[in-house]
Design a protein around this motif. Structure first.
Motif, short mmCIF file in Angstrom:
data_model
loop_
_atom_site.label_atom_id
_atom_site.label_comp_id
_atom_site.label_asym_id
_atom_site.label_seq_id
_atom_site.Cartn_x
_atom_site.Cartn_y
_atom_site.Cartn_z
N CYS A 44 0.81 -1.23 0.00
CA CYS A 44 0.00 0.00 0.00
C CYS A 44 0.84 1.27 0.00
O CYS A 44 0.30 2.37 0.00
CB CYS A 44 -0.97 0.01 1.18
SG CYS A 44 -0.23 0.44 2.77
N GLY A 46 2.61 2.57 2.26
CA GLY A 46 2.67 3.32 3.52
C GLY A 46 1.35 3.92 3.96
O GLY A 46 1.32 4.74 4.87
N LEU A 48 -1.01 2.38 5.38
CA LEU A 48 -1.52 1.64 6.54
C LEU A 48 -2.77 0.84 6.21
O LEU A 48 -3.73 0.78 6.97
CB LEU A 48 -1.77 2.62 7.71
CG LEU A 48 -1.81 2.07 9.14
CD1 LEU A 48 -0.63 1.18 9.43
CD2 LEU A 48 -1.88 3.22 10.12
N CYS A 50 -2.22 -2.40 4.36
CA CYS A 50 -1.85 -3.70 3.78
C CYS A 50 -1.19 -4.67 4.77
O CYS A 50 -1.31 -5.87 4.60
CB CYS A 50 -0.93 -3.50 2.58
SG CYS A 50 0.77 -3.04 2.98
N ALA A 51 -0.47 -4.17 5.73
CA ALA A 51 0.25 -5.02 6.70
C ALA A 51 1.32 -5.90 6.07
O ALA A 51 1.70 -6.91 6.64
CB ALA A 51 -0.71 -5.85 7.54
N CYS A 53 4.32 -4.83 5.42
CA CYS A 53 5.60 -4.21 5.80
C CYS A 53 5.96 -4.63 7.23
O CYS A 53 6.71 -3.96 7.92
CB CYS A 53 5.53 -2.69 5.69
SG CYS A 53 4.29 -1.96 6.79
N CYS A 91 6.18 0.85 8.00
CA CYS A 91 5.83 2.16 7.44
C CYS A 91 5.46 3.15 8.53
O CYS A 91 5.34 4.35 8.27
CB CYS A 91 4.70 2.04 6.42
SG CYS A 91 3.10 1.57 7.10
FE1 FES Z 1 1.08 -0.98 3.88
FE2 FES Z 1 2.78 -0.46 5.87
S1 FES Z 1 3.15 -0.36 3.75
S2 FES Z 1 0.70 -1.01 6.02
#
Ligand code: FES
Length: 111
Positions: A44, A46, A48, A50-51, A53, A91
């Protein structure tokens, strides 16, 4: 510049580990992606959502980080690999000089 150490899961032989040297003022995810660190997907970018990272932050730095926000805690419920007490989304970790020498373990999977 600060040094960040990435440690691959023990069952991983893909070589997704190593040390990067990066600038402060960016997220750990951004630094990892810029360095082409395998094991950090960050689908995603950054936002927040997708999880992918996910990292496990080692001490002494884990307890020095600001606690996760409610939104980060919510997304940590969706990590592909097991969630541990030191699970964080990279992220959401802002790199500062105080994090020089930070070591994170990479999860076995981000998907
Ligand atoms: Fe997607 Fe951290 S890059 S939640």
């Amino acid at each position: 510049m600060i040094a960040i150490h990435f440690v691959a899961p023990s069952e991983d032989s893909s070589g997704s580990e190593g040390t990067i040297h990066c600038k402060t003022g960016q997220s750990l995810m951004q630094a990892a992606v810029a360095a082409n660190m395998a094991g950090i997907e960050a689908d995603c970018g950054g936002l927040l959502t997708c999880a992918t990272c996910h990292v496990y932050v080692r001490e002494p730095h884990a307890s020095q980080l600001p606690p996760p926000s409610a939104d980060e805690l919510g997304m940590l419920a969706f990590t592909a690999a097991e969630r541990r007490p030191n699970s964080r989304l990279s992220c959401q970790i802002d790199l500062t000089q105080a994090l020089d020498g930070l070591t994170v373990d990479l999860p076995a999977s981000q998907h």
